[in-house]
Design an enzyme around this catalytic site. Structure first.
Site, PDB file in Angstrom:
ATOM      1  N   TYR A  69       0.822  -1.145   0.195  1.00 56.90           N
ATOM      2  CA  TYR A  69      -0.068   0.022   0.015  1.00 56.90           C
ATOM      3  C   TYR A  69       0.624   1.329  -0.038  1.00 56.90           C
ATOM      4  O   TYR A  69       1.341   1.823   1.195  1.00 56.90           O
ATOM      5  CB  TYR A  69      -0.993  -0.005   1.269  1.00 56.90           C
ATOM      6  CG  TYR A  69      -1.716  -0.902   1.217  1.00 56.90           C
ATOM      7  CD1 TYR A  69      -2.321  -1.764   0.341  1.00 56.90           C
ATOM      8  CD2 TYR A  69      -2.850  -1.051   2.536  1.00 56.90           C
ATOM      9  CE1 TYR A  69      -3.535  -2.748   0.264  1.00 56.90           C
ATOM     10  CE2 TYR A  69      -3.819  -1.977   2.404  1.00 56.90           C
ATOM     11  CZ  TYR A  69      -4.029  -2.796   1.293  1.00 56.90           C
ATOM     12  OH  TYR A  69      -5.271  -3.698   1.515  1.00 56.90           O
ATOM     13  N   PHE A 217     -13.581  -3.648   0.119  1.00 63.34           N
ATOM     14  CA  PHE A 217     -14.369  -2.991  -1.052  1.00 63.34           C
ATOM     15  C   PHE A 217     -16.011  -3.105  -0.719  1.00 63.34           C
ATOM     16  O   PHE A 217     -16.657  -3.263  -1.590  1.00 63.34           O
ATOM     17  CB  PHE A 217     -14.229  -3.680  -2.327  1.00 63.34           C
ATOM     18  CG  PHE A 217     -12.717  -3.480  -2.817  1.00 63.34           C
ATOM     19  CD1 PHE A 217     -12.129  -2.264  -2.376  1.00 63.34           C
ATOM     20  CD2 PHE A 217     -12.198  -3.991  -3.667  1.00 63.34           C
ATOM     21  CE1 PHE A 217     -10.613  -1.859  -2.762  1.00 63.34           C
ATOM     22  CE2 PHE A 217     -10.959  -3.780  -4.199  1.00 63.34           C
ATOM     23  CZ  PHE A 217     -10.095  -2.784  -3.658  1.00 63.34           C
ATOM     24  N   GLY A 221     -17.554  -1.157  -3.779  1.00 64.12           N
ATOM     25  CA  GLY A 221     -18.322  -1.624  -4.831  1.00 64.12           C
ATOM     26  C   GLY A 221     -17.441  -1.962  -5.978  1.00 64.12           C
ATOM     27  O   GLY A 221     -16.174  -2.268  -6.267  1.00 64.12           O
TER      28      GLY A 221
END
Length: 301
Positions: A69, A217, A221
């Site tokens: 990340y 998520f 989405g």
């Protein structure tokens, strides 16, 4: 009169192994920029650090991160280290290994089993820790995860890892891993707009076995790493209006309502969105609203 913000304990707690956490946690992916990885502009460092510290003030004691990340100028693990070290005793930091990005931010080949020690050690260095609370093996389309999970189990025996989890797996992978070492958490893509029979079965198995299920998520989405989706079904908008709240909070509340073992790790670099996400843990949907949203979920691909 100022109303005190809702804290993370409003959603209740769950045990990940021997560690108790509030069911609303925090995902670190969005700390590094306007979109995850190298897809957006780097974040303002001070603001990201402030978001992390505010999360702890709001009772968040479960942070999900990874060494991969990072954006052009920011690293999620470095931000967490700078903001929160020395770490609170009750804070669980989960990381994941398997995927790999080079110094330019480009995705490389997924890790071989012998590479995983290096992935674990890199997370340890960045976070400034001697052991990792929870490490997920992110499956990278392997048919079998036995060798990879076995490598992590060996690192657990050495004391570098406290607990093991799996990410992006089907029921057969869960069974395969459990034959090697205990699995305390599973992290799959899952939300109101995601319906995959294999993941539904994993969700059920986790509930039966007391394993935490930690979807990613859940708000984003189809937008995925770009951020929260703006495409909301009419049913979601209707329920949001009934509660005088946002569709994002409805999506989180629905996710948490899938079972007491289901946790949420919404991520944001916005302090106002952080407060809203945490507050979703106190939102309770009616049975009728759940039925309407469940129908939306069943129709999703």
């Amino acid at each position: 009169m100022t109303t005190a913000p809702i804290t993370a304990d409003a959603a209740g707690t769950w045990h990940i192994g021997d560690l108790s956490v509030n069911r609303v946690g925090f995902g670190a992916m969005r700390l590094t920029g306007s979109a995850a990885f190298h897809l957006g502009a780097p974040s303002e460092r001070g603001r990201s650090i402030a978001v992390l510290r505010r999360a702890i003030e709001l009772g968040v004691n479960h942070i999900d991160t990874a060494a991969f990340y990072f954006s052009a100028l920011r690293s999620a693990n470095e931000l967490i280290n700078s903001a929160l070290s020395p770490y609170p005793d009750d804070l669980l930091i989960a990381t994941k290994v398997g995927p790999f990005r080079d110094y330019r931010g480009e995705w490389g080949a997924s890790a071989r089993p012998e590479d995983l020690r290096g992935h674990v050690e890199e997370n340890l260095r960045q976070l400034g820790r001697d052991h990792l609370d929870l490490v997920y093996l992110r499956r990278m389309r392997q048919e079998s995860i036995a060798e990879h999970f076995g490598a992590l189990a060996a690192l657990r025996e050495e004391g570098l890892i406290r607990h093991l989890g799996l990410s992006d797996v089907e029921p057969r992978h869960l069974a395969e891993a459990q034959a090697i070492a205990p699995v305390v958490s599973v992290q799959n893509r899952y939300g109101l707009g995601d319906h995959a029979p294999a993941t539904e079965e994993v969700l059920r198995l986790c509930g039966e076995q007391g394993i935490a299920f930690v979807p990613f998520f859940a708000i984003a989405g189809d937008a995925g790493p770009q951020g929260a989706t703006a495409a909301h079904d009419d049913e979601v908008l209707t329920v949001a209006r009934a509660h005088g709240t946002t569709p994002a909070k409805i999506r989180l509340a629905w996710t948490l309502g899938r079972g007491p073992h289901v946790l949420a790790i919404p991520g944001t670099g916005n302090p106002d969105h952080l407060v809203e996400n945490v507050a979703a843990g106190a939102l309770r949907l009616t049975d009728e609203e759940k039925d309407r949203l469940n129908a939306v979920h069943r129709q999703a691909g």
